[in-house]
Design a protein around this motif. Structure first.
Motif, PDB file in Angstrom:
ATOM      1  N   SER A   1      -7.110   3.703   5.225  1.00  0.00           N
ATOM      2  CA  SER A   1      -7.338   2.524   4.385  1.00  0.00           C
ATOM      3  C   SER A   1      -6.030   1.908   3.911  1.00  0.00           C
ATOM      4  O   SER A   1      -5.898   0.683   3.833  1.00  0.00           O
TER       5      SER A   1
ATOM      6  N   ARG B   1      -4.559  -1.871   4.991  1.00  0.00           N
ATOM      7  CA  ARG B   1      -4.145  -2.865   3.996  1.00  0.00           C
ATOM      8  C   ARG B   1      -2.680  -3.251   4.167  1.00  0.00           C
ATOM      9  O   ARG B   1      -2.317  -4.421   4.126  1.00  0.00           O
TER      10      ARG B   1
ATOM     11  N   ALA C   1       0.835  -1.202   0.000  1.00  0.00           N
ATOM     12  CA  ALA C   1       0.000   0.000   0.000  1.00  0.00           C
ATOM     13  C   ALA C   1       0.870   1.252   0.000  1.00  0.00           C
ATOM     14  O   ALA C   1       2.081   1.185   0.200  1.00  0.00           O
TER      15      ALA C   1
END
Length: 103
Positions: free
Chosen positions: A51, A55, A27
């Motif tokens: 987010s 991840r 990520a």
């Protein structure tokens, strides 16, 4: 709003190395801290959007656990750390990290 912070603590260096590698590859996060925490334990801290940190941390935990002899001791995410926490703990974006920073 400050970036989220994700922490992974492992038993042994190979596991934390695998976790850090997996985090930054999975990520758009920046590795802001890596050091010994105590007695054969190592910790990393990553920063980025919530987010992305979620991840990246999932990938890091899986990689740390998959490492031979590796064990993830603890992990957590602080989605919105206050500025005073960021100023006190070693999780700030430093000048050395700017060229690696996402976003």
């Amino acid at each position: 709003m400050p970036d989220a912070v994700g922490i992974i603590e492992t038993l042994g260096f190979p596991a934390v190395l695998a976790a850090a590698d997996a985090c930054v590859k999975a990520a758009s996060v920046t590795l802001v801290f890596c050091d010994k925490s105590e007695s054969g334990r190592f910790a990393i801290a990553i920063r980025g959007h919530v987010s992305e940190v979620t991840r990246a941390q999932a990938a890091g935990i899986a990689a740390g656990e998959a490492t031979y002899g590796g064990e993830v001791i603890t992990h957590y995410i602080v989605p919105n750390p206050p500025e005073n926490v960021v100023a006190v703990l070693p999780i700030e974006y430093t000048e050395d990290l700017e060229r690696f920073r996402w976003g």
